[in-house]
Motif scaffolding. Structure first.
Motif, PDB file in Angstrom:
ATOM      1  N   TYR A  37      35.900  35.176  46.070  1.00 39.03           N
ATOM      2  CA  TYR A  37      36.550  36.218  45.030  1.00 39.03           C
ATOM      3  C   TYR A  37      35.649  37.357  44.712  1.00 39.03           C
ATOM      4  O   TYR A  37      35.722  38.432  44.938  1.00 39.03           O
ATOM      5  CB  TYR A  37      37.172  35.889  43.826  1.00 39.03           C
ATOM      6  CG  TYR A  37      37.375  36.775  42.918  1.00 39.03           C
ATOM      7  CD1 TYR A  37      38.340  37.856  42.809  1.00 39.03           C
ATOM      8  CD2 TYR A  37      36.501  36.966  41.680  1.00 39.03           C
ATOM      9  CE1 TYR A  37      38.493  38.898  42.007  1.00 39.03           C
ATOM     10  CE2 TYR A  37      36.666  38.085  40.782  1.00 39.03           C
ATOM     11  CZ  TYR A  37      37.696  39.053  40.909  1.00 39.03           C
ATOM     12  OH  TYR A  37      37.890  39.994  40.134  1.00 39.03           O
ATOM     13  N   ARG A  40      34.429  39.484  47.737  1.00 41.11           N
ATOM     14  CA  ARG A  40      35.548  40.511  48.142  1.00 41.11           C
ATOM     15  C   ARG A  40      35.759  41.562  46.988  1.00 41.11           C
ATOM     16  O   ARG A  40      35.962  42.604  47.580  1.00 41.11           O
ATOM     17  CB  ARG A  40      36.910  39.768  48.339  1.00 41.11           C
ATOM     18  CG  ARG A  40      37.177  38.768  49.485  1.00 41.11           C
ATOM     19  CD  ARG A  40      38.459  38.002  49.672  1.00 41.11           C
ATOM     20  NE  ARG A  40      38.573  37.205  50.658  1.00 41.11           N
ATOM     21  CZ  ARG A  40      38.853  37.497  51.961  1.00 41.11           C
ATOM     22  NH1 ARG A  40      39.327  38.493  52.381  1.00 41.11           N
ATOM     23  NH2 ARG A  40      38.778  36.617  52.924  1.00 41.11           N
ATOM     24  N   ILE A  41      35.451  41.168  45.875  1.00 43.18           N
ATOM     25  CA  ILE A  41      35.653  42.055  44.697  1.00 43.18           C
ATOM     26  C   ILE A  41      34.321  43.095  44.633  1.00 43.18           C
ATOM     27  O   ILE A  41      34.286  44.172  43.867  1.00 43.18           O
ATOM     28  CB  ILE A  41      36.054  41.564  43.608  1.00 43.18           C
ATOM     29  CG1 ILE A  41      36.891  42.765  42.675  1.00 43.18           C
ATOM     30  CG2 ILE A  41      34.819  41.127  42.701  1.00 43.18           C
ATOM     31  CD1 ILE A  41      38.115  43.034  43.356  1.00 43.18           C
ATOM     32  N   ARG A 276      42.644  41.856  43.565  1.00 44.32           N
ATOM     33  CA  ARG A 276      42.287  42.623  44.803  1.00 44.32           C
ATOM     34  C   ARG A 276      43.358  43.412  45.376  1.00 44.32           C
ATOM     35  O   ARG A 276      42.922  44.617  46.102  1.00 44.32           O
ATOM     36  CB  ARG A 276      42.100  41.288  45.869  1.00 44.32           C
ATOM     37  CG  ARG A 276      40.999  40.547  45.620  1.00 44.32           C
ATOM     38  CD  ARG A 276      40.530  39.639  46.976  1.00 44.32           C
ATOM     39  NE  ARG A 276      41.455  38.813  47.225  1.00 44.32           N
ATOM     40  CZ  ARG A 276      41.462  37.296  46.881  1.00 44.32           C
ATOM     41  NH1 ARG A 276      40.215  37.104  46.221  1.00 44.32           N
ATOM     42  NH2 ARG A 276      42.259  36.515  47.104  1.00 44.32           N
ATOM     43  N   GLU A 280      42.987  47.275  46.234  1.00 49.23           N
ATOM     44  CA  GLU A 280      43.415  47.738  47.652  1.00 49.23           C
ATOM     45  C   GLU A 280      44.318  49.036  47.454  1.00 49.23           C
ATOM     46  O   GLU A 280      44.440  49.958  48.317  1.00 49.23           O
ATOM     47  CB  GLU A 280      43.811  46.918  48.433  1.00 49.23           C
ATOM     48  CG  GLU A 280      44.126  47.039  49.661  1.00 49.23           C
ATOM     49  CD  GLU A 280      44.648  45.936  50.639  1.00 49.23           C
ATOM     50  OE1 GLU A 280      45.187  46.271  51.675  1.00 49.23           O
ATOM     51  OE2 GLU A 280      44.280  44.856  50.296  1.00 49.23           O
TER      52      GLU A 280
END
Length: 297
Positions: A37, A40-41, A276, A280
Motif C-alpha cells: 500500500y 503504491r500510494i 488508491r 487514480e
C-alpha cells in the motif's frame, strides 16, 4: 527464523521480512500488504511528508499487540536514511535524530518496520536540517460520544465558514478514525502565531455553537460535542499524515475528501484499495497544500 525477501527500490537493495505476517487480524491484512500500500500510494503521500520529521507508530506484532512511538532513527537505520538532529523539549533526551521520509526507499524501509501510522508536524526542515516556521495550520475535529462523525461533518462546514470569512481556503481529510482534519496552507508564520489564530478561530466557533462545539481541553466538556483541537499547531506536536494507515480493527486510511462529500451523505471511511482508486480517479485532493500560501489575518 523469519522469512526474508530482497528487493530493489530506487536502486537500493532492501531486505524485507515476514511479509505474510498478519498485522490486522480483523481482515487478514498482512505486513506485505502494508508495504505494498505505502509503495503504491507514495507518489501522492511523499510530497506531504517530505522534509517533515516523522513520528512512527510501530506495531511489530500487529494492531492487537504492543505498540510504541518512535521518533529517533533506530541504531540499525541504513546510512542513506535522511535524519535531522532536532530538540525534543520535555523528552528524555534534549535532542534526537529524527527520520525524514523523503523518498520511496525510506517509506518502504519504514513500513517494513511495521510503522503502520506516520505522523508529521506542520513545519519542515531545510536541506541542511534547520527547522522552518509552520507552513500549515490544522484543526482536529474530534467528536465526543454520543457525538459522531456526522456531527464532525457539521462542525467542519461551520469552521470552513469561519475560515472563509477570514479569507482562508481550507481542505479536509478524514482522521481515519472517527473525526476529520481541516488544513489551511499558509505563508510561513511562527507556531505562536498559528496557534494563537487557531485557538481564536476555535473559540469563535464555540461561542456561536455552544450546543455542539467545544474548544477547551477539559475532557469533561466534550460529552456529546465536537472538540475543535487547535493545539496541534504547537511546534512539538504532530498530526497523522495524509494517506497514512491507522492502527484500528480494519486498515482504514486518513483520506483527503471533498467538501461535497462532507456536506453530502457519502461514506467517509476508506481502506487502502478505496484510496488508491480515489487517487487514480481524482488525483491528490490535498495538492493545494503544497503550493497555496495564504497570509493569516
Amino acid at each position: 527464523m523469519s522469512a526474508k525477501t530482497r528487493v530493489e527500490v530506487e536502486g537500493t537493495r532492501l531486505t524485507l521480512s515476514n511479509l505474510d505476517k498478519v498485522l490486522y487480524p480483523g481482515n487478514g491484512f498482512t505486513k506485505g500488504a502494508v508495504i505494498d500500500y505505502y509503495a503504491r500510494i507514495a507518489p501522492a503521500m511523499l510530497p506531504h511528508i517530505a522534509g517533515r520529521p516523522s513520528t512512527r507508530l510501530r506495531y511489530p506484532e500487529g494492531v492487537d499487540g504492543q505498540s510504541f512511538f518512535e521518533k529517533n532513527a533506530p541504531p540499525h537505520a541504513p546510512g542513506w536514511v535522511r535524519t535531522a538532529h532536532l530538540p525534543t523539549p520535555g523528552g528524555s533526551r534534549a535532542s534526537i535524530d529524527f527520520v525524514i521520509i523523503d523518498d520511496l526507499r525510506t517509506l518502504v524501509w519504514s513500513a517494513n518496520l511495521a510503522a503502520l501510522e506516520l505522523h508529521v508536524p506542520q513545519w519542515r526542515v531545510g536541506p541542511r536540517g534547520g527547522a522552518h516556521d509552520p507552513d500549515l495550520l490544522v484543526f482536529d475535529l474530534d467528536p465526543g460520544p454520543p457525538a459522531d462523525l456526522e456531527d464532525a461533518r457539521e462542525v467542519a462546514v461551520m469552521l470552513r465558514e469561519v475560515l472563509d470569512d477570514d479569507g482562508l481556503r481550507s481542505f479536509a481529510k478524514t482522521s481515519g478514525r472517527k473525526g476529520l482534519h481541516l488544513y489551511v496552507p499558509i505563508a510561513e508564520a511562527s507556531d505562536e502565531r498559528t496557534s494563537a489564530y487557531a485557538r481564536e478561530a476555535a473559540r469563535r466557533l464555540e461561542k456561536d455553537h455552544r450546543d455542539l462545539v467545544v474548544s477547551r481541553m477539559d475532557k469533561r466538556l466534550r460529552h456529546g460535542k465536537v472538540f475543535v483541537d487547535w493545539s496541534q499547531n504547537n511546534r512539538h506536536k504532530t498530526t497523522v499524515a495524509p494517506y497514512s494507515l491507522r492502527a484500528a480493527e480494519e486498515p482504514y486510511v486518513s483520506t483527503p475528501v471533498t467538501w461535497d462529500e462532507i456536506e453530502g451523505d457519502a461514506e467517509l471511511r476508506f481502506g487502502p484499495d478505496d484510496v488508491r482508486d480515489r487517487v487514480e480517479r481524482d488525483g491528490d485532493l490535498l495538492e493545494p497544500l503544497l503550493e497555496l500560501r495564504q497570509k493569516l489575518p
